[in-house]
Write a protein that holds these residues in place. Structure first.
Motif, PDB file in Angstrom:
ATOM      1  N   GLY A 191      46.831 -54.134 -12.884  1.00 25.65           N
ATOM      2  CA  GLY A 191      46.413 -52.974 -12.105  1.00 25.65           C
ATOM      3  C   GLY A 191      45.084 -52.386 -12.521  1.00 25.65           C
ATOM      4  O   GLY A 191      44.690 -51.322 -12.046  1.00 25.65           O
ATOM      5  N   VAL A 192      44.357 -53.076 -13.386  1.00 29.93           N
ATOM      6  CA  VAL A 192      43.081 -52.582 -13.934  1.00 29.93           C
ATOM      7  C   VAL A 192      41.951 -53.511 -13.511  1.00 29.93           C
ATOM      8  O   VAL A 192      42.077 -54.737 -13.578  1.00 29.93           O
ATOM      9  N   ARG A 193      40.843 -52.925 -13.079  1.00 29.51           N
ATOM     10  CA  ARG A 193      39.647 -53.700 -12.761  1.00 29.51           C
ATOM     11  C   ARG A 193      38.927 -54.016 -14.069  1.00 29.51           C
ATOM     12  O   ARG A 193      38.378 -53.121 -14.702  1.00 29.51           O
ATOM     13  N   VAL A 194      38.943 -55.280 -14.438  1.00 25.81           N
ATOM     14  CA  VAL A 194      38.354 -55.742 -15.690  1.00 25.81           C
ATOM     15  C   VAL A 194      36.979 -56.326 -15.383  1.00 25.81           C
ATOM     16  O   VAL A 194      36.868 -57.257 -14.585  1.00 25.81           O
ATOM     17  N   PRO A 195      35.915 -55.777 -15.988  1.00 25.24           N
ATOM     18  CA  PRO A 195      34.572 -56.332 -15.748  1.00 25.24           C
ATOM     19  C   PRO A 195      34.547 -57.820 -16.115  1.00 25.24           C
ATOM     20  O   PRO A 195      34.976 -58.207 -17.196  1.00 25.24           O
ATOM     21  N   SER A 196      34.070 -58.628 -15.191  1.00 22.92           N
ATOM     22  CA  SER A 196      34.063 -60.073 -15.399  1.00 22.92           C
ATOM     23  C   SER A 196      33.163 -60.705 -14.347  1.00 22.92           C
ATOM     24  O   SER A 196      32.985 -60.150 -13.263  1.00 22.92           O
ATOM     25  N   ASP A 197      32.632 -61.882 -14.661  1.00 22.85           N
ATOM     26  CA  ASP A 197      31.847 -62.616 -13.682  1.00 22.85           C
ATOM     27  C   ASP A 197      32.731 -63.528 -12.838  1.00 22.85           C
ATOM     28  O   ASP A 197      32.258 -64.216 -11.939  1.00 22.85           O
ATOM     29  N   VAL A 198      34.039 -63.537 -13.129  1.00 22.09           N
ATOM     30  CA  VAL A 198      34.994 -64.307 -12.338  1.00 22.09           C
ATOM     31  C   VAL A 198      36.138 -63.397 -11.901  1.00 22.09           C
ATOM     32  O   VAL A 198      36.365 -62.341 -12.483  1.00 22.09           O
ATOM     33  N   LYS A 199      36.826 -63.848 -10.856  1.00 21.56           N
ATOM     34  CA  LYS A 199      38.015 -63.146 -10.380  1.00 21.56           C
ATOM     35  C   LYS A 199      39.142 -64.162 -10.298  1.00 21.56           C
ATOM     36  O   LYS A 199      38.916 -65.371 -10.432  1.00 21.56           O
ATOM     37  N   LEU A 200      40.345 -63.678 -10.061  1.00 22.14           N
ATOM     38  CA  LEU A 200      41.493 -64.558  -9.906  1.00 22.14           C
ATOM     39  C   LEU A 200      41.689 -64.865  -8.420  1.00 22.14           C
ATOM     40  O   LEU A 200      41.659 -63.958  -7.587  1.00 22.14           O
ATOM     41  N   VAL A 201      41.865 -66.137  -8.097  1.00 24.45           N
ATOM     42  CA  VAL A 201      42.066 -66.563  -6.724  1.00 24.45           C
ATOM     43  C   VAL A 201      43.548 -66.409  -6.388  1.00 24.45           C
ATOM     44  O   VAL A 201      44.416 -66.898  -7.112  1.00 24.45           O
ATOM     45  N   GLY A 202      43.810 -65.714  -5.304  1.00 27.80           N
ATOM     46  CA  GLY A 202      45.188 -65.552  -4.849  1.00 27.80           C
ATOM     47  C   GLY A 202      45.200 -65.029  -3.433  1.00 27.80           C
ATOM     48  O   GLY A 202      44.190 -64.538  -2.932  1.00 27.80           O
TER      49      GLY A 202
END
Length: 174
Positions: free
Chosen positions: A36-47
């Motif tokens: 439930g948290v927006r984590v700074p990252s250059d990638v995201k999870l595909v779903g």
């Protein structure tokens, strides 16, 4: 158990445990949503939904403990209404289903298996978001991060996996 001891009645069971698992691939373009948290990252999870693998594993763990189906049955990835859906809201719906069956969440323990992102800096926020959805306090939610020691798809940083264990207690129980 000796033959003189009566079998345990289903009505006397006051605690149940369920296990949930989820994994998702990475794709370019963060941020990543975890617990439930927006984590700074250059990638995201595909779903099909927002890809929150922690929320998905916890949802399956509580549904499994209540013998109340699974996340795919509640939120089919073939249903356009679930595209991009907020996984914490899906978890809240699963909690309502569990409550309707006479159970409430006692505690949840989550292990995130990932080379990245690091879970530690976001742990408290994840525990708070999950606790709110589960209707418990953050003291009843554990979130841990582990690496896969550079092995497999996780080790190659192609994605991550989560395992969750949930304990339910009868709604009237402690």
């Amino acid at each position: 158990m000796s033959s003189a001891e009566p079998p345990v009645s289903r009505a006397s069971i006051t605690v149940r445990t369920g296990i949930g698992y989820d994994s998702h691939r990475f794709a370019a373009g963060g941020p990543m949503i975890l617990g439930g948290v927006r984590v700074p990252s250059d990638v995201k999870l595909v779903g099909h939904s927002d890809g929150d693998a922690i929320a998905h594993a916890v949802t399956d763990a509580i549904l499994g403990a209540a013998a109340a189906g699974d996340i795919g049955e509640m939120f089919a990835d073939t249903d356009p209404a679930n595209r991009g859906r907020d996984s914490i809201e899906m978890l809240r719906a699963a909690v309502r289903r569990v409550h309707a069956r006479g159970w409430r969440v006692g505690n949840v323990d989550v292990t995130v298996i990932a080379e990245r992102p690091k879970i530690g800096p976001h742990r408290d926020a994840m525990r708070a978001a999950l606790a709110s959805a589960l209707e418990v306090t953050p003291a009843e939610v554990s979130v841990k991060g582990k690496t896969n020691e550079r092995m497999g798809f996780v080790g190659r940083e192609e994605g991550l996996a989560c395992i969750a264990v949930a304990t339910l207690v009868t709604a009237a129980g402690g």
